[in-house]
Design an enzyme around this catalytic site. Structure first.
Site, short mmCIF file in Angstrom:
data_model
loop_
_atom_site.label_atom_id
_atom_site.label_comp_id
_atom_site.label_asym_id
_atom_site.label_seq_id
_atom_site.Cartn_x
_atom_site.Cartn_y
_atom_site.Cartn_z
N GLU A 49 0.87 -1.18 0.00
CA GLU A 49 0.00 0.00 0.00
C GLU A 49 0.91 1.23 0.00
O GLU A 49 1.61 1.49 0.98
CB GLU A 49 -0.86 -0.07 1.27
CG GLU A 49 -2.27 0.40 1.18
CD GLU A 49 -2.93 0.44 -0.18
OE1 GLU A 49 -3.44 -0.60 -0.63
OE2 GLU A 49 -2.96 1.52 -0.79
N SER A 50 0.89 1.97 -1.11
CA SER A 50 1.82 3.10 -1.23
C SER A 50 1.56 4.17 -0.17
O SER A 50 2.48 4.83 0.30
CB SER A 50 1.74 3.70 -2.63
OG SER A 50 0.43 4.11 -2.92
N CYS A 80 4.52 -2.47 -8.39
CA CYS A 80 3.17 -2.10 -7.97
C CYS A 80 3.20 -0.86 -7.06
O CYS A 80 3.47 0.23 -7.55
CB CYS A 80 2.47 -3.30 -7.36
SG CYS A 80 0.69 -3.17 -7.47
N ARG A 109 -3.37 5.39 -9.20
CA ARG A 109 -3.54 4.30 -8.24
C ARG A 109 -4.80 3.51 -8.57
O ARG A 109 -5.82 4.07 -8.93
CB ARG A 109 -3.65 4.83 -6.81
CG ARG A 109 -2.36 5.35 -6.25
CD ARG A 109 -2.52 5.77 -4.80
NE ARG A 109 -2.89 4.66 -3.95
CZ ARG A 109 -3.77 4.73 -2.95
NH1 ARG A 109 -4.37 5.86 -2.68
NH2 ARG A 109 -4.04 3.66 -2.23
N HIS A 173 3.44 -7.99 -10.06
CA HIS A 173 4.22 -8.57 -8.95
C HIS A 173 5.12 -9.71 -9.45
O HIS A 173 4.71 -10.88 -9.35
CB HIS A 173 3.27 -9.12 -7.88
CG HIS A 173 2.67 -8.09 -6.99
ND1 HIS A 173 3.07 -7.89 -5.70
CD2 HIS A 173 1.68 -7.19 -7.21
CE1 HIS A 173 2.37 -6.92 -5.15
NE2 HIS A 173 1.51 -6.48 -6.05
N GLU A 175 7.62 -11.07 -8.11
CA GLU A 175 8.07 -11.95 -7.03
C GLU A 175 7.07 -13.06 -6.74
O GLU A 175 7.41 -14.04 -6.08
CB GLU A 175 8.36 -11.12 -5.76
CG GLU A 175 7.15 -10.71 -4.92
CD GLU A 175 6.29 -9.61 -5.54
OE1 GLU A 175 6.58 -9.15 -6.66
OE2 GLU A 175 5.30 -9.21 -4.88
N1 GLN Z 1 -3.20 -0.09 -4.81
C1 GLN Z 1 -1.96 -0.13 -4.07
C2 GLN Z 1 -1.48 1.28 -3.76
O1 GLN Z 1 -2.07 2.22 -4.15
C3 GLN Z 1 -0.90 -0.92 -4.78
C4 GLN Z 1 -1.28 -2.38 -4.84
C5 GLN Z 1 -0.12 -3.31 -4.83
O2 GLN Z 1 1.04 -2.93 -4.58
N2 GLN Z 1 -0.39 -4.57 -5.05
O3 GLN Z 1 -0.47 1.42 -3.14
#
Ligand code: GLN
Length: 190
Positions: A49-50, A80, A109, A173, A175
């Site tokens: 979550e950024s 992400c 986002r 992702h 990973e």
């Molecule tokens: N929606 C997330 C964000 O805004 C990112 C999602 C993710 O890293 N899988 O940070």
């Protein structure tokens, strides 16, 4: 120089990145404080979550030290949420979230919408012979590509994997799949 990858481990999907690096024979460790950056030659900013990661960068005193290694040109991979934290502009961000502006992209986002919050696909790239198995989880959508950015893969015409000098970003992702080509590409970047 012996490579050592630091994986920002404030929140999110950091553990699998450490495993992915170790699987290709590159030492890696989790980074939670500025001291953990000592000896690091490459940095990964994971998904998660950024908004939370941005807040924790400030709380843990990591904002300036990370900005400094990026300004020094240390190779960095953002996946992400990590892509959001490296972009120059963020749409739909919280007013108190801040990014490192290390790659000239605008990202939105959760830009793939509610119905598509998570999906996997076979993704052709400009650098690998065979497609990647790409896992998208509430992924950011690139809405503008700026100067010096090379698009390495697109999904329906939108970039999802890009590079600018030593900065590599993926909306997905890598990973989470068993395929280590993207980590190898990043660890061999010079
Ligand atoms: N929606 C997330 C964000 O805004 C990112 C999602 C993710 O890293 N899988 O940070």
């Amino acid at each position: 120089m012996t490579e050592r990858v630091g994986v920002l481990a404030l929140q999110g999907a950091f553990a699998r990145h450490v495993e992915a690096c170790e699987a290709i024979g590159v030492a890696a460790h989790e980074v939670r404080t500025a001291e953990h950056l000592v000896g690091v030659t490459r940095l990964i900013i994971p998904g998660g979550e950024s908004t939370t990661m941005s807040m924790m960068l400030d709380r843990n005193g990591l904002r300036e030290p990370v900005a400094a290694v990026l300004a020094d040109g240390m190779p960095v991979l953002g996946t992400c949420a990590g892509m959001i934290l490296l972009a120059s502009q963020v749409e739909g961000g919280r007013s108190d979230q801040a990014s490192f502006e290390a790659i000239d992209l605008t990202v939105k986002r959760n830009g793939y919408g509610r119905q598509n919050q998570s999906f996997t696909m076979s993704l052709s790239t400009a650098i690998f012979d065979e497609p990647l198995h790409a896992v998208f989880i509430r992924a950011p959508r690139v809405t503008r590509v700026g100067n010096g950015v090379e698009v390495l893969a697109e999904l329906d015409g939108d970039p999802v994997f890009c590079r600018s000098a030593n900065v590599v970003v993926a909306a997905f992702h890598p990973e989470l799949s068993a395929d280590r080509r993207l980590h190898r590409y990043f660890c061999e970047l010079s």
